[in-house]
Design an enzyme around this catalytic site. Structure first.
Site, mmCIF file in Angstrom:
data_model
loop_
_atom_site.group_PDB
_atom_site.id
_atom_site.type_symbol
_atom_site.label_atom_id
_atom_site.label_comp_id
_atom_site.label_asym_id
_atom_site.label_seq_id
_atom_site.Cartn_x
_atom_site.Cartn_y
_atom_site.Cartn_z
ATOM 1 N N TYR A 1 -3.002 -2.664 -10.509
ATOM 2 C CA TYR A 1 -2.895 -2.282 -9.092
ATOM 3 C C TYR A 1 -2.092 -3.335 -8.317
ATOM 4 O O TYR A 1 -1.218 -3.004 -7.509
ATOM 5 C CB TYR A 1 -4.300 -2.116 -8.494
ATOM 6 C CG TYR A 1 -4.314 -2.123 -6.986
ATOM 7 C CD1 TYR A 1 -3.920 -0.999 -6.264
ATOM 8 C CD2 TYR A 1 -4.671 -3.279 -6.274
ATOM 9 C CE1 TYR A 1 -3.893 -1.023 -4.874
ATOM 10 C CE2 TYR A 1 -4.652 -3.300 -4.892
ATOM 11 C CZ TYR A 1 -4.259 -2.173 -4.196
ATOM 12 O OH TYR A 1 -4.217 -2.199 -2.826
ATOM 13 N N SER B 1 0.801 -1.235 0.000
ATOM 14 C CA SER B 1 0.000 0.000 0.000
ATOM 15 C C SER B 1 0.827 1.275 0.000
ATOM 16 O O SER B 1 0.260 2.359 -0.233
ATOM 17 C CB SER B 1 -0.913 0.027 1.219
ATOM 18 O OG SER B 1 -2.055 -0.715 0.964
ATOM 19 N N LYS C 1 0.413 3.319 -3.004
ATOM 20 C CA LYS C 1 -0.783 4.146 -3.221
ATOM 21 C C LYS C 1 -0.460 5.634 -3.142
ATOM 22 O O LYS C 1 -1.014 6.453 -3.877
ATOM 23 C CB LYS C 1 -1.838 3.824 -2.158
ATOM 24 C CG LYS C 1 -2.396 2.407 -2.233
ATOM 25 C CD LYS C 1 -3.197 2.106 -0.982
ATOM 26 C CE LYS C 1 -3.863 0.753 -1.022
ATOM 27 N NZ LYS C 1 -4.465 0.378 0.272
HETATM 28 N N1 GLN Z 1 -2.005 -5.202 -2.097
HETATM 29 C C1 GLN Z 1 -2.658 -5.088 -0.816
HETATM 30 C C2 GLN Z 1 -4.170 -5.198 -0.971
HETATM 31 O O1 GLN Z 1 -4.695 -4.735 -1.958
HETATM 32 C C3 GLN Z 1 -2.267 -3.795 -0.197
HETATM 33 C C4 GLN Z 1 -2.916 -3.568 1.139
HETATM 34 C C5 GLN Z 1 -2.033 -2.887 2.140
HETATM 35 O O2 GLN Z 1 -0.804 -2.861 2.016
HETATM 36 N N2 GLN Z 1 -2.619 -2.400 3.203
HETATM 37 O O3 GLN Z 1 -4.833 -5.715 -0.128
#
Ligand code: GLN
Length: 321
Positions: A191, A66, A69
């Site tokens: 993603y 994440s 993101k």
């Molecule tokens: N790739 C993970 C997901 O989509 C990322 C989530 C995270 O790092 N909190 O669940």
């Protein structure tokens, strides 16, 4: 470059204080992540003046998850522009888990780009613009952020894609709501790929220092995104980066930060330093326990909280180096 001895001592002390903490569990819902060694622990601090201070397992690679993101939000802002971006995502904390299947009921967009829904929406915008080249655009961007060659961990990617039922559900929900414009499978794959880029704590600290330095990588001198984009990113990190722990984090640490389920954590002291940490055992919000505690201790020791009354943190390079 300066004398980093005092800062090194503080970071070492914080590392030693937390290395014995073995609470929490590695992420279970992605089969490949459930298998990782839970023991590594590394802290890296990269200053905007190109000093790097490290302790522990800072070369150990892990998938960015994440934390990606944060930067994909920035990439979308720079490539597509804030007007269109904010038609596809909000900037409000959700107060919910990162993978909650929900949209803001008033605005009918994902709450923010730090939760899965918002991140999928941002990857969708990149895909709409770059199609099959998107993966390369993203990889080049991440390489510029840290000034190193990076690659995708194929096993983690496949493992997550095979089990990405919630993310598919979210993407279909948004397709129905007109936020994602078709090609749902391709966008979930993009993603998932961006989440599977491998980095280490040192590279993460440099990425964070690029944010601290308004989008210009201090080590390569390359402008990776604009200063206004950096301001957008840091604001959303501050309010939403730690999911349903974001409020308490703001109280205890007071820095813009972003975590990932593989155990990475990045924090930024504006104009001063980027911090990259890695330790895979997580709490119930999906944040690394040791990394979180280490940031609490670093903030206390160095006066890093944004509202620190001594104002050490905001001029810490003059103070400590
Ligand atoms: N790739 C993970 C997901 O989509 C990322 C989530 C995270 O790092 N909190 O669940």
């Amino acid at each position: 470059m300066g004398d980093t001895r005092i800062l090194s001592e503080v970071i070492k002390k914080v590392y030693e204080k937390n290395i014995t903490n073995k609470t929490g569990n590695v992420a279970q819902y992605i089969p490949e992540l459930a298998k990782v060694d839970p023991e590594p622990f590394g802290i890296a601090v990269a200053t905007v003046n190109k000093d790097i201070i490290t302790v522990g397992d800072v070369e150990k690679k892990f998938t960015i998850q994440s934390i990606s993101k944060t930067f994909i939000f920035g990439l979308a802002l720079d490539l597509i522009g804030p007007e269109k971006v904010f038609q596809h995502v909000g900037a409000e904390p959700s107060g919910e888990a990162f993978n909650a299947i929900e949209l803001d009921p008033v605005k009918n967009v994902p709450y923010n780009p730090m939760v899965n829904a918002g991140a999928l929406s941002m990857s969708s915008l990149i895909y709409d613009k770059y199609g099959n080249s998107s993966e390369q655009v993203i990889l080049d961007f991440f390489e510029n952020l840290c000034g190193e060659k990076l690659s995708i961990n194929q096993q983690v990617y496949e493992s997550e894609l095979n089990t990405a039922h919630r993310n598919r559900a979210l993407a279909h929900l948004m397709n129905g709501a007109g936020i994602i414009n078709g090609k749902v499978d391709e966008k979930v794959a993009l993603y998932t790929k961006q989440c599977s880029i491998e980095i280490n704590a040192k590279e993460l600290a440099i990425m964070a220092s690029t944010l601290a330095n308004f989008g210009t990588n201090p080590y390569t001198g390359k402008s990776v995104f604009g200063p206004i984009t950096a301001r957008y990113i840091l604001s959303v990190m501050f309010t939403c980066g730690m999911y349903d722990y974001a409020g308490r984090w703001a109280v205890d640490v007071g820095l813009p930060a972003k975590s990932g389920v593989s155990g990475g954590l990045m924090a930024v002291v504006n104009r001063q330093i980027g911090i990259g940490l890695y330790s895979p055992r997580l709490d119930n919000s999906g944040n690394s326990i040791r990394a979180t505690k280490a940031c609490v201790h670093l903030a206390e020791e160095l006066g890093l909280h944004a509202f620190e009354f001594t104002n050490k943190g905001s001029s810490m390079l003059d103070f400590y180096i």
